[in-house]
Design an enzyme around this catalytic site. Structure first.
Site, PDB file in Angstrom:
ATOM      1  N   LYS A 128      13.716  28.140  17.733  1.00  0.00           N
ATOM      2  CA  LYS A 128      13.324  28.860  16.513  1.00  0.00           C
ATOM      3  C   LYS A 128      12.634  27.872  15.594  1.00  0.00           C
ATOM      4  CE  LYS A 128      13.620  32.953  14.621  1.00  0.00           C
ATOM      5  NZ  LYS A 128      13.661  34.300  15.202  1.00  0.00           N
ATOM      6  N   ASP A 168       8.354  36.169  13.248  1.00  0.00           N
ATOM      7  CA  ASP A 168       9.647  36.530  12.654  1.00  0.00           C
ATOM      8  C   ASP A 168       9.298  36.934  11.218  1.00  0.00           C
ATOM      9  OD1 ASP A 168      12.728  36.349  13.136  1.00  0.00           O
ATOM     10  OD2 ASP A 168      12.501  35.433  11.194  1.00  0.00           O
TER      11      ASP A 168
HETATM   12  P1  NDP Z   1       9.082  41.210   8.168  1.00  0.00           P
HETATM   13  O1  NDP Z   1       8.621  39.988   7.443  1.00  0.00           O
HETATM   14  O2  NDP Z   1       8.076  42.081   8.812  1.00  0.00           O
HETATM   15  O3  NDP Z   1       9.973  42.130   7.219  1.00  0.00           O
HETATM   16  C1  NDP Z   1      11.107  41.652   6.608  1.00  0.00           C
HETATM   17  C2  NDP Z   1      11.675  42.750   5.731  1.00  0.00           C
HETATM   18  O4  NDP Z   1      12.929  42.336   5.238  1.00  0.00           O
HETATM   19  C3  NDP Z   1      10.801  43.022   4.518  1.00  0.00           C
HETATM   20  O5  NDP Z   1      10.953  44.344   4.136  1.00  0.00           O
HETATM   21  C4  NDP Z   1      11.413  42.076   3.492  1.00  0.00           C
HETATM   22  O6  NDP Z   1      11.189  42.469   2.142  1.00  0.00           O
HETATM   23  C5  NDP Z   1      12.880  42.208   3.815  1.00  0.00           C
HETATM   24  N1  NDP Z   1      13.579  40.983   3.389  1.00  0.00           N
HETATM   25  C6  NDP Z   1      13.299  39.713   3.743  1.00  0.00           C
HETATM   26  N2  NDP Z   1      14.125  38.862   3.131  1.00  0.00           N
HETATM   27  C7  NDP Z   1      14.936  39.623   2.383  1.00  0.00           C
HETATM   28  C8  NDP Z   1      16.016  39.343   1.528  1.00  0.00           C
HETATM   29  N3  NDP Z   1      16.402  38.078   1.300  1.00  0.00           N
HETATM   30  N4  NDP Z   1      16.658  40.379   0.943  1.00  0.00           N
HETATM   31  C9  NDP Z   1      16.264  41.664   1.162  1.00  0.00           C
HETATM   32  N5  NDP Z   1      15.233  41.989   1.960  1.00  0.00           N
HETATM   33  C10 NDP Z   1      14.598  40.988   2.558  1.00  0.00           C
HETATM   34  O7  NDP Z   1      10.149  40.674   9.229  1.00  0.00           O
HETATM   35  P2  NDP Z   1      10.689  41.391  10.543  1.00  0.00           P
HETATM   36  O8  NDP Z   1      10.763  42.845  10.339  1.00  0.00           O
HETATM   37  O9  NDP Z   1       9.941  40.839  11.682  1.00  0.00           O
HETATM   38  O10 NDP Z   1      12.161  40.762  10.631  1.00  0.00           O
HETATM   39  C11 NDP Z   1      13.297  41.385  10.044  1.00  0.00           C
HETATM   40  C12 NDP Z   1      14.541  40.846  10.685  1.00  0.00           C
HETATM   41  O11 NDP Z   1      14.526  41.108  12.094  1.00  0.00           O
HETATM   42  C13 NDP Z   1      14.768  39.335  10.572  1.00  0.00           C
HETATM   43  O12 NDP Z   1      16.137  39.056  10.485  1.00  0.00           O
HETATM   44  C14 NDP Z   1      14.227  38.818  11.889  1.00  0.00           C
HETATM   45  O13 NDP Z   1      14.788  37.554  12.226  1.00  0.00           O
HETATM   46  C15 NDP Z   1      14.703  39.906  12.823  1.00  0.00           C
HETATM   47  N6  NDP Z   1      13.990  39.993  14.101  1.00  0.00           N
HETATM   48  C16 NDP Z   1      12.669  40.242  14.153  1.00  0.00           C
HETATM   49  C17 NDP Z   1      12.028  40.355  15.361  1.00  0.00           C
HETATM   50  C18 NDP Z   1      10.605  40.736  15.489  1.00  0.00           C
HETATM   51  O14 NDP Z   1      10.163  40.975  16.618  1.00  0.00           O
HETATM   52  N7  NDP Z   1       9.850  40.834  14.422  1.00  0.00           N
HETATM   53  C19 NDP Z   1      12.769  40.139  16.627  1.00  0.00           C
HETATM   54  C20 NDP Z   1      14.184  39.958  16.463  1.00  0.00           C
HETATM   55  C21 NDP Z   1      14.730  39.855  15.235  1.00  0.00           C
HETATM   56  P3  NDP Z   1      10.151  41.643   1.237  1.00  0.00           P
HETATM   57  O15 NDP Z   1       8.814  42.115   1.676  1.00  0.00           O
HETATM   58  O16 NDP Z   1      10.500  42.013  -0.132  1.00  0.00           O
HETATM   59  O17 NDP Z   1      10.404  40.169   1.529  1.00  0.00           O
END
Ligand code: NDP
Length: 452
Positions: A128, A168
């Site tokens: 990671k 991510d």
């Molecule tokens: P994105 O950057 O596309 O979206 C993240 C989302 O989570 C946004 O809506 C963001 O809001 C919100 N967010 C981030 N930080 C916070 C916080 N501290 N408090 C509240 N909301 C928050 O990321 P992903 O959708 O790709 O990833 C989301 C999760 O899924 C993560 O934990 C990631 O590790 C996990 N994941 C993702 C994969 C993938 O293929 N993309 C695979 C496996 C796991 P804002 O815009 O306001 O920051």
């Protein structure tokens, strides 16, 4: 709490060596607690210190990332890559760009990734990386200059048979494109060194949808097996509005559910009649194209209410049958778990990595809620990245349907593997223990076979 002295000591030593690393220690504790029974039954694992070796990353790189913003100002960020375990394949795992990123978060994500990748049954080790760079409010050119500087250091540590990063939080198609371009320029080779690439240069169809869709495939299987039910007719709340949340919303809706809430780090929207395909298209426009805030949905679509998130006013207060936390770590606290159970929720399925506090996860399992742990239920993203690597080495592109059907099969297999181990360990609802054991077994066997 630990049941054996051995596990308590392994964890205490880890705590001493990694002071203050809250997220890393939380993940390590959860894994150690759920593996101790299995390790007790297999003395060879103890003799060869497999757990101690498993918890220690093979390599951890930290580096400086200097770039110039649009005003000509110099900016300094910190970059990381952890290469956690390569026993079953090249390191594989995403890059996160978010101001909260630090060594603890990267190590927790890397450790989880080792088990997750093993669960997919594909030959991928775990890694990671990321940086405390905040892409929010940055221009495309600023993001490009940051990515180029980041890759100018990272390139020496990665390669298609060594370590294959992906996206991510904060890293989507745009960032992967800039990172890939810089890698290609420095190495002078066109190779599958990153996944999540654009379709015109080696990306896989269905990779964008994979984590959200995969989460729903896993959850559907768990609902069927543990509660003899399905998504059809259920009310669903999803946190986040990024990649995972959007495609979980799309698939849950296709499976007949009504998704009534989404969020971002500032607040959440409630759509009482459910987020239709048309409303989700507006969400995609706001989040994927304009990189805006979820709040804007309320001003564009009738019937959408917006609430700022506070200590008390939380998305998890919205009544639902199924909760899908898809934003970030530790976003679902004990008080949220209690509210969900009180409101009749039957399932909490993790899309984000470690979104549920450990205490809350245990509470949900004890209450016979279908609790699906991230390392199993969000493994669809990396599984499809593995399929992208296969397509790159074959120099072929599979159709959307082919990839989606392989993804579906992989998620069902991951469920079956974690369910089997959960049952053997004594509680079919404890998919957390089941997933940890199922993922660990294969890595441990490979570590033993390869010697020290
Ligand atoms: P994105 O950057 O596309 O979206 C993240 C989302 O989570 C946004 O809506 C963001 O809001 C919100 N967010 C981030 N930080 C916070 C916080 N501290 N408090 C509240 N909301 C928050 O990321 P992903 O959708 O790709 O990833 C989301 C999760 O899924 C993560 O934990 C990631 O590790 C996990 N994941 C993702 C994969 C993938 O293929 N993309 C695979 C496996 C796991 P804002 O815009 O306001 O920051």
């Amino acid at each position: 709490m630990f049941k054996t002295e051995y596990a308590a000591k392994v964890y205490a030593d880890l705590e001493k060596k990694n002071p203050g690393e809250k997220e890393f220690l939380q993940a390590a504790r959860e894994i150690t607690e759920s593996l101790e029974g299995y390790i007790e039954k297999n003395p060879k694992l103890k003799e060869q210190k497999i757990l101690e070796r498993f918890l220690e990353p093979e390599r951890f790189v930290q580096f400086k990332v200097v770039w110039v913003d649009d005003k000509g100002q110099f900016q300094v960020n910190r970059g990381y890559r952890v290469q956690y375990n390569s026993a079953i394949g090249p390191y594989k795992g995403g890059l996160r760009l978010h101001p909260s990123v630090n060594a603890s978060i990267i190590k927790f994500l890397g450790l989880e990734q080792v088990l997750k990748n093993s669960l997919t049954t594909l030959p991928m080790g775990g890694g990671k990386g990321g940086s405390d760079f905040d892409p929010k409010g940055k221009s495309d050119n600023e993001v490009m200059r940051f990515c180029q500087s980041f890759m100018t250091e990272l390139y020496r540590h990665i390669g298609p048979d060594t370590d294959v990063p992906a996206g991510d939080i904060g890293v989507g198609g745009r960032e992967i494109g800039y990172l890939f371009g810089q890698y290609k320029r420095i190495r002078d080779e066109f190779t599958g060194v990153l996944t999540g690439k654009g379709l015109t240069y080696g990306g896989s169809l269905a990779r964008t949808q994979a984590t959200g869709y995969g989460l729903c495939y896993y959850a559907e299987e768990a609902l069927k097996t543990l509660k003899n039910t399905s998504f059809a007719g259920k009310t669903v709340v999803i946190s986040g509005s990024g990649n995972v949340a959007i495609y979980a919303c799309e698939k849950a809706t296709q499976l007949g559910a009504k998704v009534v809430a989404l969020s971002d780090s500032n607040g959440y929207v409630v759509v009482k009649d459910g987020i239709t395909k048309e409303i989700l298209d507006v969400v995609k426009q706001i989040k994927e194209v304009e990189r805006g805030r979820i709040k804007e949905l309320a001003s564009r679509v009738k019937g959408v209410e917006y609430y700022e998130t506070t200590e008390k006013d939380r998305i998890w207060n919205t009544k639902c049958d199924i909760a899908l936390p898809c934003a970030t770590q530790n976003e679902l606290l004990m008080k949220d778990a209690e509210t969900l159970v009180k409101n009749g929720c039957i399932a909490v399925c993790e899309g984000a990595n470690m979104p549920t506090e450990l205490e809350a996860a245990k509470y949900l399992i004890a209450n016979k809620i279908v609790f699906t742990p991230a390392k199993a239920s969000n493994a669809g993203g990396v599984a499809t990245s593995g399929l992208e690597m296969s397509q790159n080495s074959e120099r072929l592109s599979w159709t959307f349907e082919e990839v989606d059907s392989k993804l579906h099969d992989i998620m069902v297999n991951i469920f079956n593997a974690s369910y089997k181990e959960a049952k053997e360990a004594g509680n079919p609802f404890d998919l957390l223990t089941g997933a940890n054991i199922a993922g660990f077994k294969k890595v441990a066997d490979a570590m033993i076979a390869q010697g020290i």
